[in-house]
Design a protein around this motif. Structure first.
Motif, PDB file in Angstrom:
ATOM      1  N   GLN B   2       0.875  -1.218   0.049  1.00  0.00           N
ATOM      2  CA  GLN B   2       0.082  -0.044   0.023  1.00  0.00           C
ATOM      3  C   GLN B   2       0.809   1.274   0.008  1.00  0.00           C
ATOM      4  OE1 GLN B   2      -3.344   0.304   0.088  1.00  0.00           O
ATOM      5  NE2 GLN B   2      -3.905  -1.736  -0.009  1.00  0.00           N
ATOM      6  N   THR B   5      -1.479   4.674   3.551  1.00  0.00           N
ATOM      7  CA  THR B   5      -2.355   3.553   4.847  1.00  0.00           C
ATOM      8  C   THR B   5      -3.184   4.481   5.616  1.00  0.00           C
ATOM      9  OG1 THR B   5      -0.929   2.020   4.553  1.00  0.00           O
ATOM     10  CG2 THR B   5      -2.239   1.887   6.477  1.00  0.00           C
ATOM     11  N   THR B   7      -5.155   3.785   8.823  1.00  0.00           N
ATOM     12  CA  THR B   7      -5.426   2.573   9.702  1.00  0.00           C
ATOM     13  C   THR B   7      -6.811   3.001  10.594  1.00  0.00           C
ATOM     14  OG1 THR B   7      -4.074   3.841  11.606  1.00  0.00           O
ATOM     15  CG2 THR B   7      -3.191   2.366  10.054  1.00  0.00           C
ATOM     16  N   CYS B  23      -2.483   9.057   8.731  1.00  0.00           N
ATOM     17  CA  CYS B  23      -1.946   8.600   7.402  1.00  0.00           C
ATOM     18  C   CYS B  23      -0.490   8.465   7.513  1.00  0.00           C
ATOM     19  CB  CYS B  23      -2.497  10.029   6.484  1.00  0.00           C
ATOM     20  SG  CYS B  23      -1.781   9.534   4.763  1.00  0.00           S
ATOM     21  N   GLY B 107      -5.850   6.616  -0.006  1.00  0.00           N
ATOM     22  CA  GLY B 107      -5.792   5.646   1.087  1.00  0.00           C
ATOM     23  C   GLY B 107      -7.267   5.148   1.147  1.00  0.00           C
TER      24      GLY B 107
END
Lengths: 115, 116
Positions: B2, B5, B7, B23, B107
């Protein structure tokens, strides 16, 4: 000022039917153009981009195709829709300059439901 | 792997409080740009803030600021004094210097919900 138009806003199509989504940009020349798809509650997946008339690059192999017949027109098509083609489709443009700070400007999106 | 990302799939924040949306990114380019976009329920994508990799100061735009930590490859969005209208999906994105077609990579997004 620049504007981007995308239509239709919503579309319900049966499996196996064709698709044509259109996007036009006003107020700029030679833009880079993009088609993104967003599954429900998910991120944006780049499908196609174009840096000039007739120039199409595909990021993901799939049931869809794109064309750019005019400088500021970008079309997303399919000959036969699949259930998995359902999603929110966003057209976007950016200036042609290769600068990292160039923003992406988005259309209002098309919600496609394939039944 | 990725490139961007996020989360936190979903977050709650109390109205008038500050919130940080995480991020992290992955690139080997020296020059790149980081963006945050807001997507309300209407679906439109609204540009919020930009940070360049060579910018020495963290970007700020009104109630939005970007906590840029280059060594950690993180670009967290901070929203101060949350408002009910801040409830939306938030996307972090990156443009690398030599990205094909000058594209942005996004993302997976964070859904922010502001509680009254």
């Amino acid at each position: 000022s620049q504007t981007i138009h995308q239509w239709p806003a919503t579309l319900v199509q049966p499996v196996g039917s064709p698709l044509s989504l259109e996007c036009t940009v006003e107020g700029t020349s030679n833009p880079n153009l993009y088609w993104y798809r967003q599954a429900a509650g998910r991120g944006l997946q780049l499908l196609f981009y174009s840096v000039g008339i007739g120039q199409i690059s595909s990021e993901v192999p799939q049931n869809l195709s794109a064309s750019r017949p005019q400088d500021r027109q970008f079309i997303l098509s399919s000959k036969k829709l699949l259930l998995s083609d359902s999603g929110f489709y966003l057209c976007a443009w950016s200036a042609w300059e290769l600068a990292t700070n160039e923003k992406l400007f988005f259309g209002s999106g098309t919600q496609l439901s394939v039944l | 792997a990725q490139k961007i990302t996020q989360t936190q799939p979903g977050m709650f924040v109390q109205e008038k409080e500050a919130v940080t949306l995480d991020c992290t990114y992955d690139t080997s380019d020296q020059s790149y740009g980081l963006f945050w976009y807001k997507q309300p329920s209407s679906g439109e994508m609204i540009f919020l803030i930009y940070q360049g990799s060579y910018d020495e100061q963290n970007a700020t735009e009104g109630r939005y600021s970007l906590n840029f930590q280059k060594a950690r490859k993180s670009a967290n969005l901070v929203i101060s004094a949350s408002q009910l209208g801040d409830s939306a999906m938030y996307f972090c994105a990156m443009r690398e210097e030599f990205s094909a077609g000058n594209m942005l990579t996004f993302g997976g997004g964070t859904r922010l919900m502001v509680k009254p």
